[in-house]
Design a protein around this motif. Structure first.
Motif, short mmCIF file in Angstrom:
data_model
loop_
_atom_site.label_atom_id
_atom_site.label_comp_id
_atom_site.label_asym_id
_atom_site.label_seq_id
_atom_site.Cartn_x
_atom_site.Cartn_y
_atom_site.Cartn_z
N ASP A 1 0.87 -1.24 0.08
CA ASP A 1 -0.02 0.09 -0.05
C ASP A 1 0.93 1.28 -0.18
OD1 ASP A 1 1.08 0.29 2.54
OD2 ASP A 1 -0.70 -0.61 3.31
N GLY A 2 0.24 2.46 0.25
CA GLY A 2 1.00 3.59 0.20
C GLY A 2 1.95 3.82 1.33
N SER A 3 1.85 3.04 2.39
CA SER A 3 2.72 3.25 3.61
C SER A 3 3.78 2.19 3.31
CB SER A 3 1.86 2.89 4.63
OG SER A 3 0.85 3.79 4.85
N GLY A 4 4.03 1.54 2.44
CA GLY A 4 5.03 0.55 2.20
C GLY A 4 4.65 -0.95 2.64
N ASN A 5 3.46 -1.15 3.33
CA ASN A 5 3.23 -2.23 4.08
C ASN A 5 2.40 -3.17 2.94
OD1 ASN A 5 4.17 -1.21 6.40
ND2 ASN A 5 2.30 -0.28 6.79
N ALA A 6 2.34 -4.57 3.13
CA ALA A 6 1.72 -5.66 2.36
C ALA A 6 0.01 -5.06 2.45
CB ALA A 6 1.87 -6.93 2.88
N ALA A 7 -0.59 -5.12 1.13
CA ALA A 7 -1.93 -4.78 1.18
C ALA A 7 -2.69 -5.83 1.66
CB ALA A 7 -2.09 -4.83 -0.75
N GLU A 8 -3.83 -5.47 1.85
CA GLU A 8 -4.73 -6.37 2.31
C GLU A 8 -4.98 -7.74 1.58
OE1 GLU A 8 -9.08 -4.42 0.66
OE2 GLU A 8 -8.32 -3.98 2.78
N GLU A 9 -5.46 -8.61 2.11
CA GLU A 9 -5.49 -9.83 1.80
C GLU A 9 -6.46 -10.34 0.48
OE1 GLU A 9 -6.91 -14.61 3.16
OE2 GLU A 9 -6.74 -13.05 4.66
N LYS A 10 -7.65 -9.54 0.40
CA LYS A 10 -8.32 -9.77 -0.78
C LYS A 10 -7.50 -8.99 -1.94
CE LYS A 10 -11.24 -5.71 -0.03
NZ LYS A 10 -12.70 -5.28 0.13
N VAL A 11 -7.07 -7.91 -1.79
CA VAL A 11 -6.00 -7.50 -2.74
C VAL A 11 -5.06 -8.24 -3.41
CG1 VAL A 11 -4.75 -5.42 -3.51
CG2 VAL A 11 -6.62 -4.87 -2.07
N GLN A 12 -4.18 -8.53 -2.21
CA GLN A 12 -3.06 -9.82 -2.61
C GLN A 12 -3.78 -11.02 -3.50
OE1 GLN A 12 -0.05 -9.67 -2.02
NE2 GLN A 12 0.65 -8.25 -0.16
N SER A 13 -4.89 -11.47 -3.26
CA SER A 13 -5.32 -12.60 -3.69
C SER A 13 -5.74 -12.23 -5.36
CB SER A 13 -6.48 -13.26 -3.06
OG SER A 13 -7.37 -14.28 -3.87
N LEU A 14 -6.09 -11.20 -5.56
CA LEU A 14 -6.44 -10.69 -6.75
C LEU A 14 -5.43 -10.62 -7.69
CD1 LEU A 14 -8.65 -9.59 -9.06
CD2 LEU A 14 -8.48 -7.59 -7.95
N TRP A 15 -4.26 -9.97 -7.13
CA TRP A 15 -3.04 -9.70 -7.75
C TRP A 15 -2.43 -11.06 -8.02
CZ3 TRP A 15 -0.61 -6.57 -10.66
CH2 TRP A 15 0.54 -6.40 -10.98
#
Length: 446
Positions: free
Chosen positions: A132-146
């Motif tokens: 995300d914009g803060s440099g942390n891993a995105a939330e799980e559903k975004v990760q899954s889609l990617w």
């Protein structure tokens, strides 16, 4: 405005209106086969997307035989990468990704959507985790889609029916490992990519890629698509980090200009920042003239509110039109919401500071009467008769507390110190100020 500011402002407007928007291309029309080489450099963002869309369109109009994407990028925005992939998949022209150094994160996704992948000997590809914009891993559903998109891109593109999706998942999922490679986000070098089928060849330059594709150097017309100055500005301006900076500079410049006599550097900076914002978004194809007109009208209404107060109506309409124009020019509602919020915070803080330290300047002095008519400066509505103090007289009417009295044979409007004084009572003047005469009742035994 002094002469140099006028010259700079006019020059800026000329650049804004006349800067060529079309890509600069170098081509030799003497050969039959036509190959377009399109650079994919720096951060993947919406400005790059607009440039690639224009490049692919031109390649199709010129009946290009092949497109080579010259990739050198550390990654960038997921949404822009997805749109670029759609552009690649919607063309009938074969596309080869030439990883000329690195294709990291979103760059790897773009490469996987090509029909073929060629890498330089020291090329790198992978490490495609979503943050995300803060440099942390995105939330799980975004990760899954990617992850799903990465696997699909690998399966549907490449020779012999596609590539092994396991390596694409390992690139985008730190918890998924493939045999023979360390844990974490997978990054392949050229030799490894060639070994697992994620590269079809290793070549040192574009000429080598041309030869790999089966073209003879003397039988191919190579067209190098270059980013024009206008498109470079658009790529810079449409960066989500740059947008709130530009809007903040624009609002701060206009606020500071209200506290400056005439038109000076703050106003020029503010207008330049806003024009740059709209210029970049118009070149990228996100904004139209209507959004710019809304913002201009909004600024005018705010100016009207400052010099001719209309109970806040002009101000509210002005702010509404400005925000509406900005959202119309934006490619992302989320990005614009964050940018406008940052701009409002910065603007309000700056306005408070300016009001506290420079409250006697700017538009405020036009709205509030600053001068005072003091007696020291000779401003008196009626001259004070100090000679009345101590004089005595008689009440000609009841004082409740105001009434009429006879003082030194003069009928005067007087006022008691607050108490009731009956008609015929003896009075003494205790204070005078202008036409105001204050009296006190004299007791009979005085």
């Amino acid at each position: 405005m002094n002469k140099w500011l006028k010259v700079a402002f006019v020059s800026y407007l000329l650049v804004f209106l006349l800067l060529p928007l079309q890509m600069i291309v170098k081509a030799d029309d003497t050969n039959d086969a036509r190959v377009y080489v399109i650079p994919v450099e720096q951060t993947v963002e919406r400005g790059l997307e607009a440039f690639l869309e224009r490049s692919f369109k031109e390649a199709a109009e010129e009946n290009a035989d092949h497109i080579i994407l010259d990739i050198h990028t550390p990654g960038g925005a997921v949404d822009a990468a997805g749109n670029i992939a759609n552009i690649m998949n919607n063309t009938a022209i074969p596309v080869t990704a030439f990883i000329n150094s690195e294709a990291i994160s979103a760059g790897a996704y773009i490469a996987l959507n090509a029909d073929q992948i060629v890498m330089v000997p020291n090329g790198q590809m992978g490490s495609a985790g979503v943050i995300d914009g803060s440099g942390n891993a995105a939330e799980e559903k975004v990760q899954s889609l990617w992850i799903s998109r990465m696997k699909t891109a690998a399966e549907e593109n490449g020779p012999d029916g596609g590539r092994d999706p396991a390596y694409a998942e390992a690139m985008s999922n730190a918890d998924f490992d493939v045999e023979g490679f360390p844990s974490g986000y997978l990054t392949l070098n050229a030799e490894q990519a060639l070994e697992v089928g994620y590269a079809d060849a290793i070549e040192r330059n574009v000429d080598g890629v041309i030869n790999f594709l089966g073209y003879q150097s003397d039988e191919v017309n190579i067209v190098h698509s270059e980013v024009s100055i206008a498109e470079q500005i658009a790529r810079f301006v449409t960066n989500p980090i740059v947008i709130p900076i530009l809007l903040s500079i624009g609002s701060l410049g206009l606020i500071m200009e209200l506290y400056s006599p005439g038109f000076g550097v703050p106003g020029f900076m503010g207008i330049s920042a806003l024009l740059l914002f709209f210029f970049g978004h118009m070149v990228a194809g996100f904004a139209g003239w209507e959004s710019l007109i809304l913002v201009v009208v909004g600024i005018v209404l705010l100016g009207v509110e400052m010099v001719a107060p209309g109970f806040g109506i002009f101000g509210i309409l002005g702010i509404g039109l400005i925000i509406g124009g900005l959202f119309m020019a934006s490619f992302s509602t989320t990005v614009m919401v964050i940018s406008v919020a940052i701009t409002l915070v910065v603007t309000i803080a700056a306005a408070i500071i300016l009001f506290v330290f420079f409250g006697n300047r700017g538009p405020w002095k036009k709205l509030v009467l600053q001068a005072q008519t003091t007696s020291e400066e000779g401003y008196l509505s009626t001259e004070t008769d100090q000679g009345l103090i101590g004089q005595t007289g008689k009440a000609l009417s009841d004082l409740r507390p105001a009434g009429i009295a006879l003082i030194n044979d003069r009928r005067l409007d007087v006022v008691s110190e607050g108490s009731y004084i009956g008609r015929g009572s003896m009075l003494k003047v205790v204070y005078t100020s202008g036409s105001r005469v204050v009296v006190r009742e004299i007791e009979q035994n005085d």
